[in-house]
Design an enzyme around this catalytic site. Structure first.
Site, mmCIF file in Angstrom:
data_model
loop_
_atom_site.group_PDB
_atom_site.id
_atom_site.type_symbol
_atom_site.label_atom_id
_atom_site.label_comp_id
_atom_site.label_asym_id
_atom_site.label_seq_id
_atom_site.Cartn_x
_atom_site.Cartn_y
_atom_site.Cartn_z
ATOM 1 N N GLU A 1 3.316 1.851 -1.592
ATOM 2 C CA GLU A 1 3.577 2.331 -3.144
ATOM 3 C C GLU A 1 2.488 2.490 -4.008
ATOM 4 O O GLU A 1 2.733 2.978 -5.151
ATOM 5 C CB GLU A 1 4.457 0.933 -3.716
ATOM 6 C CG GLU A 1 5.716 0.626 -3.222
ATOM 7 C CD GLU A 1 5.546 -0.173 -1.867
ATOM 8 O OE1 GLU A 1 6.764 0.023 -1.181
ATOM 9 O OE2 GLU A 1 4.606 -0.689 -1.738
ATOM 10 N N HIS B 1 4.501 -0.049 12.241
ATOM 11 C CA HIS B 1 4.773 0.139 10.815
ATOM 12 C C HIS B 1 3.135 0.192 10.207
ATOM 13 O O HIS B 1 3.052 1.046 9.102
ATOM 14 C CB HIS B 1 5.148 -1.451 10.451
ATOM 15 C CG HIS B 1 5.273 -1.440 8.906
ATOM 16 N ND1 HIS B 1 6.375 -0.714 8.227
ATOM 17 C CD2 HIS B 1 4.604 -2.040 7.843
ATOM 18 C CE1 HIS B 1 6.220 -1.232 6.866
ATOM 19 N NE2 HIS B 1 5.182 -1.629 6.781
ATOM 20 N N SER C 1 0.941 -1.151 0.019
ATOM 21 C CA SER C 1 -0.018 -0.167 -0.032
ATOM 22 C C SER C 1 0.941 1.326 -0.010
ATOM 23 O O SER C 1 0.486 2.252 -0.473
ATOM 24 C CB SER C 1 -1.111 0.033 1.415
ATOM 25 O OG SER C 1 -2.017 -1.068 1.042
#
EC number: 2.5.1.78
Length: 158
Positions: free
Chosen positions: A63, A93, A61
């Site tokens: 990218e 993260h 996601s």
């Protein structure tokens, strides 16, 4: 007074780009299926030979924004749908990916004056993601409806 709304009856004239994250593909494949089903039922050609719908796969996601931006530079789209699934883990993260993906998608949409539908599931558990990808409801269908509405609205406003 003028009132402008998107139309679901003029979907067959739309050019749609889809950028989709491969990470959590158990989920994203289901969302994509729901999305394509909705587009097809509203008159878009979703066959592999279609020149109406293009699909770009990215690793995750994070990218999605750069892929959407690059895709829009290559061809003219009425709307882009960004699909992904980010499931909370034990580290921060999750927060970073969601924050950057949503900011990036919004920025690319505004810079290019093309609506990008934020179809990234953000869930705490895999079960929640599965429920949103088809067990209870396939949000891919909803994302496609949003795309049809926004694509036709912006087309009419221009």
């Amino acid at each position: 007074m003028a009132i402008f709304e998107g139309s679901f009856t003029s979907a067959s004239t739309l050019k749609v780009g889809i950028v989709i994250a491969r990470f959590n593909d158990l989920i994203t494949n289901k969302i994509l299926s729901g999305c394509l089903d909705c587009l097809k039922r509203h008159g878009l050609d979703t066959s592999e030979l279609s020149n109406q719908v293009d699909i770009v796969w990215v690793p995750g996601s994070f990218e999605l924004p750069i892929a959407a931006k690059t895709l829009m530079k290559k061809k003219s789209y009425d709307v882009v749908i960004a699909l992904g699934a980010v499931i909370r883990g034990e580290t921060s993260h999750y927060d970073v990916v969601i924050s950057e993906a949503s900011k990036g998608i919004s920025q690319v949409s505004n810079e290019n004056n093309v609506p990008i539908i934020f179809g990234v599931l953000t869930t705490d558990t895999m079960q929640q993601a599965l429920e949103r990808a088809g067990i209870k409801n396939n949000l891919g269908w909803n994302y496609a409806l949003q795309a049809i509405e926004m694509g036709s609205l912006i087309k009419n406003l221009n």
